[in-house]
Scaffold this motif. Structure first.
Motif, PDB file in Angstrom:
ATOM      1  N   SER A  39       0.917  -1.141   0.129  1.00 11.56           N
ATOM      2  CA  SER A  39       0.028  -0.076   0.028  1.00 11.56           C
ATOM      3  C   SER A  39       0.460   1.210   0.741  1.00 11.56           C
ATOM      4  O   SER A  39       1.144   2.088  -0.075  1.00 11.56           O
ATOM      5  CB  SER A  39      -0.744   0.064   1.133  1.00 11.56           C
ATOM      6  OG  SER A  39      -1.851  -0.969   1.481  1.00 11.56           O
ATOM      7  N   ARG A  40       1.898   1.147   1.202  1.00 11.79           N
ATOM      8  CA  ARG A  40       2.927   2.473   0.644  1.00 11.79           C
ATOM      9  C   ARG A  40       3.210   2.459  -0.211  1.00 11.79           C
ATOM     10  O   ARG A  40       3.196   4.214  -0.761  1.00 11.79           O
ATOM     11  CB  ARG A  40       3.918   1.907   1.985  1.00 11.79           C
ATOM     12  CG  ARG A  40       3.442   1.896   3.356  1.00 11.79           C
ATOM     13  CD  ARG A  40       4.455   1.937   4.638  1.00 11.79           C
ATOM     14  NE  ARG A  40       3.976   1.926   5.552  1.00 11.79           N
ATOM     15  CZ  ARG A  40       4.406   1.496   6.768  1.00 11.79           C
ATOM     16  NH1 ARG A  40       5.744   1.290   6.846  1.00 11.79           N
ATOM     17  NH2 ARG A  40       4.026   1.945   8.076  1.00 11.79           N
TER      18      ARG A  40
ATOM     19  N   LEU B 224       3.696   7.507  12.177  1.00 14.96           N
ATOM     20  CA  LEU B 224       5.164   6.728  11.716  1.00 14.96           C
ATOM     21  C   LEU B 224       4.761   5.989  10.392  1.00 14.96           C
ATOM     22  O   LEU B 224       6.252   6.264   9.660  1.00 14.96           O
ATOM     23  CB  LEU B 224       4.293   5.098  12.931  1.00 14.96           C
ATOM     24  CG  LEU B 224       5.804   4.353  12.899  1.00 14.96           C
ATOM     25  CD1 LEU B 224       7.752   5.118  13.705  1.00 14.96           C
ATOM     26  CD2 LEU B 224       5.536   2.595  13.375  1.00 14.96           C
ATOM     27  N   GLY B 225       3.635   6.338   9.503  1.00 14.84           N
ATOM     28  CA  GLY B 225       3.748   5.089   8.265  1.00 14.84           C
ATOM     29  C   GLY B 225       4.680   6.237   7.461  1.00 14.84           C
ATOM     30  O   GLY B 225       4.921   5.738   6.663  1.00 14.84           O
ATOM     31  N   ILE B 226       3.851   7.412   7.952  1.00 10.08           N
ATOM     32  CA  ILE B 226       4.132   8.271   6.790  1.00 10.08           C
ATOM     33  C   ILE B 226       5.779   8.559   7.210  1.00 10.08           C
ATOM     34  O   ILE B 226       6.472   8.553   5.751  1.00 10.08           O
ATOM     35  CB  ILE B 226       3.358  10.459   7.284  1.00 10.08           C
ATOM     36  CG1 ILE B 226       2.119  10.131   6.697  1.00 10.08           C
ATOM     37  CG2 ILE B 226       3.920  11.008   7.113  1.00 10.08           C
ATOM     38  CD1 ILE B 226       1.778  11.645   7.347  1.00 10.08           C
ATOM     39  N   TRP B 227       6.468   8.646   8.366  1.00 11.57           N
ATOM     40  CA  TRP B 227       7.641   8.834   8.422  1.00 11.57           C
ATOM     41  C   TRP B 227       8.392   7.907   7.439  1.00 11.57           C
ATOM     42  O   TRP B 227       9.302   8.118   7.161  1.00 11.57           O
ATOM     43  CB  TRP B 227       8.093   8.732   9.571  1.00 11.57           C
ATOM     44  CG  TRP B 227       9.838   8.842  10.255  1.00 11.57           C
ATOM     45  CD1 TRP B 227      10.173   7.968  11.431  1.00 11.57           C
ATOM     46  CD2 TRP B 227      10.944   9.622  10.129  1.00 11.57           C
ATOM     47  NE1 TRP B 227      11.416   8.219  10.767  1.00 11.57           N
ATOM     48  CE2 TRP B 227      11.611   9.023   9.727  1.00 11.57           C
ATOM     49  CE3 TRP B 227      10.840  10.913   8.838  1.00 11.57           C
ATOM     50  CZ2 TRP B 227      13.446   9.879  10.005  1.00 11.57           C
ATOM     51  CZ3 TRP B 227      12.041  11.327   8.727  1.00 11.57           C
ATOM     52  CH2 TRP B 227      13.100  11.403   9.423  1.00 11.57           C
ATOM     53  N   GLN B 228       8.430   6.702   8.169  1.00 12.49           N
ATOM     54  CA  GLN B 228       8.859   5.210   7.550  1.00 12.49           C
ATOM     55  C   GLN B 228       8.975   5.656   6.069  1.00 12.49           C
ATOM     56  O   GLN B 228       9.516   4.962   5.014  1.00 12.49           O
ATOM     57  CB  GLN B 228       8.218   4.440   7.982  1.00 12.49           C
ATOM     58  CG  GLN B 228       8.673   4.159   9.657  1.00 12.49           C
ATOM     59  CD  GLN B 228       7.487   2.588  10.571  1.00 12.49           C
ATOM     60  OE1 GLN B 228       6.852   2.000   9.534  1.00 12.49           O
ATOM     61  NE2 GLN B 228       8.518   1.785  11.038  1.00 12.49           N
ATOM     62  N   THR B 229       7.581   5.729   4.953  1.00 14.41           N
ATOM     63  CA  THR B 229       7.804   6.073   3.526  1.00 14.41           C
ATOM     64  C   THR B 229       8.381   6.681   3.413  1.00 14.41           C
ATOM     65  O   THR B 229       8.503   6.522   2.129  1.00 14.41           O
ATOM     66  CB  THR B 229       5.597   5.916   3.099  1.00 14.41           C
ATOM     67  OG1 THR B 229       5.052   5.235   3.743  1.00 14.41           O
ATOM     68  CG2 THR B 229       5.918   6.087   2.147  1.00 14.41           C
ATOM     69  N   ILE B 230       8.256   8.297   4.364  1.00 18.16           N
ATOM     70  CA  ILE B 230       9.766   9.059   3.387  1.00 18.16           C
ATOM     71  C   ILE B 230      10.480   8.767   3.565  1.00 18.16           C
ATOM     72  O   ILE B 230      11.294   8.650   2.103  1.00 18.16           O
ATOM     73  CB  ILE B 230       8.599  10.479   4.400  1.00 18.16           C
ATOM     74  CG1 ILE B 230       7.847  11.164   4.457  1.00 18.16           C
ATOM     75  CG2 ILE B 230      10.006  11.626   4.138  1.00 18.16           C
ATOM     76  CD1 ILE B 230       7.662  12.435   5.200  1.00 18.16           C
ATOM     77  N   CYS B 231      10.945   8.045   4.383  1.00 18.09           N
ATOM     78  CA  CYS B 231      12.650   7.308   4.701  1.00 18.09           C
ATOM     79  C   CYS B 231      12.959   6.166   3.340  1.00 18.09           C
ATOM     80  O   CYS B 231      13.950   6.385   2.704  1.00 18.09           O
ATOM     81  CB  CYS B 231      12.890   7.127   5.886  1.00 18.09           C
ATOM     82  SG  CYS B 231      12.934   7.956   7.492  1.00 18.09           S
ATOM     83  N   MET B 232      11.932   5.527   3.239  1.00 13.79           N
ATOM     84  CA  MET B 232      11.895   4.081   2.769  1.00 13.79           C
ATOM     85  C   MET B 232      11.846   4.490   1.380  1.00 13.79           C
ATOM     86  O   MET B 232      12.017   3.473   0.354  1.00 13.79           O
ATOM     87  CB  MET B 232      11.499   3.081   2.770  1.00 13.79           C
ATOM     88  CG  MET B 232      12.385   2.940   4.576  1.00 13.79           C
ATOM     89  SD  MET B 232      13.505   2.428   4.521  1.00 13.79           S
ATOM     90  CE  MET B 232      14.044   0.997   3.849  1.00 13.79           C
ATOM     91  N   VAL B 233      11.195   5.278   0.229  1.00 14.39           N
ATOM     92  CA  VAL B 233      10.559   5.214  -0.834  1.00 14.39           C
ATOM     93  C   VAL B 233      11.439   6.951  -1.276  1.00 14.39           C
ATOM     94  O   VAL B 233      11.993   7.066  -1.969  1.00 14.39           O
ATOM     95  CB  VAL B 233       8.777   5.863  -0.922  1.00 14.39           C
ATOM     96  CG1 VAL B 233       8.835   6.053  -2.663  1.00 14.39           C
ATOM     97  CG2 VAL B 233       8.505   4.515  -0.607  1.00 14.39           C
ATOM     98  N   SER B 234      11.049   8.085  -0.476  1.00 14.93           N
ATOM     99  CA  SER B 234      11.532   8.913  -1.011  1.00 14.93           C
ATOM    100  C   SER B 234      12.816   9.176  -0.852  1.00 14.93           C
ATOM    101  O   SER B 234      13.824   9.401  -1.581  1.00 14.93           O
ATOM    102  CB  SER B 234      10.809  10.540   0.078  1.00 14.93           C
ATOM    103  OG  SER B 234       9.674  10.412  -0.901  1.00 14.93           O
ATOM    104  N   PHE B 235      13.805   9.309   0.385  1.00 16.15           N
ATOM    105  CA  PHE B 235      14.905   9.601   0.851  1.00 16.15           C
ATOM    106  C   PHE B 235      15.639   8.599   0.185  1.00 16.15           C
ATOM    107  O   PHE B 235      16.765   8.523   0.100  1.00 16.15           O
ATOM    108  CB  PHE B 235      14.725   9.849   2.425  1.00 16.15           C
ATOM    109  CG  PHE B 235      13.910  10.382   2.598  1.00 16.15           C
ATOM    110  CD1 PHE B 235      13.908  11.893   2.205  1.00 16.15           C
ATOM    111  CD2 PHE B 235      14.123  11.120   4.160  1.00 16.15           C
ATOM    112  CE1 PHE B 235      13.745  12.671   2.199  1.00 16.15           C
ATOM    113  CE2 PHE B 235      13.704  11.951   4.918  1.00 16.15           C
ATOM    114  CZ  PHE B 235      13.675  13.441   4.300  1.00 16.15           C
TER     115      PHE B 235
END
Length: 298
Positions: free
Chosen positions: A180-181, A277-288
């Motif tokens: 989903s993320r 938490l989901g927003i932070w993890q997705t920013i790290c693992m997708v965008s960053f």
């Protein structure tokens, strides 16, 4: 997250293992949200304020970092490596076959989530949850044993199955989580490109990518009931003899037990901190992670 391979490049991109491990270690900065989410899911009668007060009573600020060392660090470094490597390879392969980027992101995330759950997450997630929930024993005047003593005790009593308790629920959660993320994030990126009149392969700005990942991370919390089931299966905050609680927990009978005990609301306890938490993890693992992978390739 798809890898743009250079002309003539063949085979897999092994650097994604290191990138994934490093970037997922960064996500552990969100441990306070992880602790709060788990506290609310394990103690479903508590409000968010009550959950925060309970966590604070376990040592103040340190209470919000329970389970971080060593379990969250071990889990993050290993699962991140597996996730990014597996998801990137699947996403790259499917995009190469002409699959829509959003669908490719969905498939990559699902595959990466399942791989990380069974390869590395089972015992770490179980022990992290035990570390967060077991401190309830201290309120009854019982000095909590060390985290390694708990690990040894569970292993002695239940073996490998015990320290991997709830691993199937973890696999379902991670499959739906990262599917989903990544899927929603890629769909949001495509929508932003369309709105701004950019081509499919044109780069988005940093803020656009962060916004897209935020959408993906927030929308992916639709599977919160699976997370509450996972926490209940791994929690040490309740005795196995609690009224109506199945002696041998499975995903389905745990779901039924929570629904009978707390209704629909019980299945969504802890969803608010999990959105953050989901927003932070997705920013790290997708965008960053996209930026770090591009930098590594240079």
């Amino acid at each position: 997250m798809a890898i743009q391979k250079e002309p003539g490049q063949k085979g897999v991109n092994w650097s994604n293992i290191a990138v994934g491990g490093i970037m997922n270690m960064v996500t552990t900065l969100g441990q306070p949200l992880e602790v709060l989410k788990t506290q609310m899911a394990a103690n479903r009668s508590q409000t968010m304020l009550q959950a925060m007060q309970t966590v604070w009573s376990r040592g103040g600020v340190a209470g919000f970092y329970q389970g971080l060392i060593p379990w969250a660090w071990i889990e993050a470094s290993t699962k991140g490596a597996v996730l990014l490597f597996t998801a990137s390879e699947i996403e790259t392969a499917t995009v190469g076959l002409g699959v829509n980027p959003a669908v490719a992101g969905l498939l990559g995330g699902m595959g990466g989530g399942i791989a990380q759950a069974y390869a590395t997450m089972g015992f770490c997630t179980c022990m992290k949850t035990a570390e967060i929930t077991r401190h309830k024993q201290a309120t009854a005047g019982v000095k909590p044993p060390s985290t390694w003593a708990v690990f040894a005790d569970i292993y002695r009593r239940e073996g490998i199955a015990g320290i991997n308790k709830g691993v199937n629920a973890v696999a379902v959660r991670q499959c739906t989580n990262w599917g989903s993320r990544m899927g929603f994030a890629r769909l949001a990126e495509s929508t932003i490109r369309s709105v701004k009149g950019k081509g499919e392969h044109e780069k988005l700005g940093a803020l656009d990518k962060i916004f897209a990942s935020s959408i993906g991370g927030a929308l992916a919390t639709w599977n919160q009931p699976i997370e509450v089931v996972r926490v209940e299966m791994q929690s040490m905050s309740k005795s196995a003899g609690a009224a109506g609680r199945p002696e041998k927990l499975t995903i389905l009978n745990t779901l039924s037990y929570i629904y009978k005990e707390n209704g629909i609301k019980g299945l969504y306890r802890g969803v608010t901190p999990r959105i953050g938490l989901g927003i932070w993890q997705t920013i790290c693992m997708v965008s960053f992670a996209d930026y770090v992978k591009a930098w590594v390739k240079k």
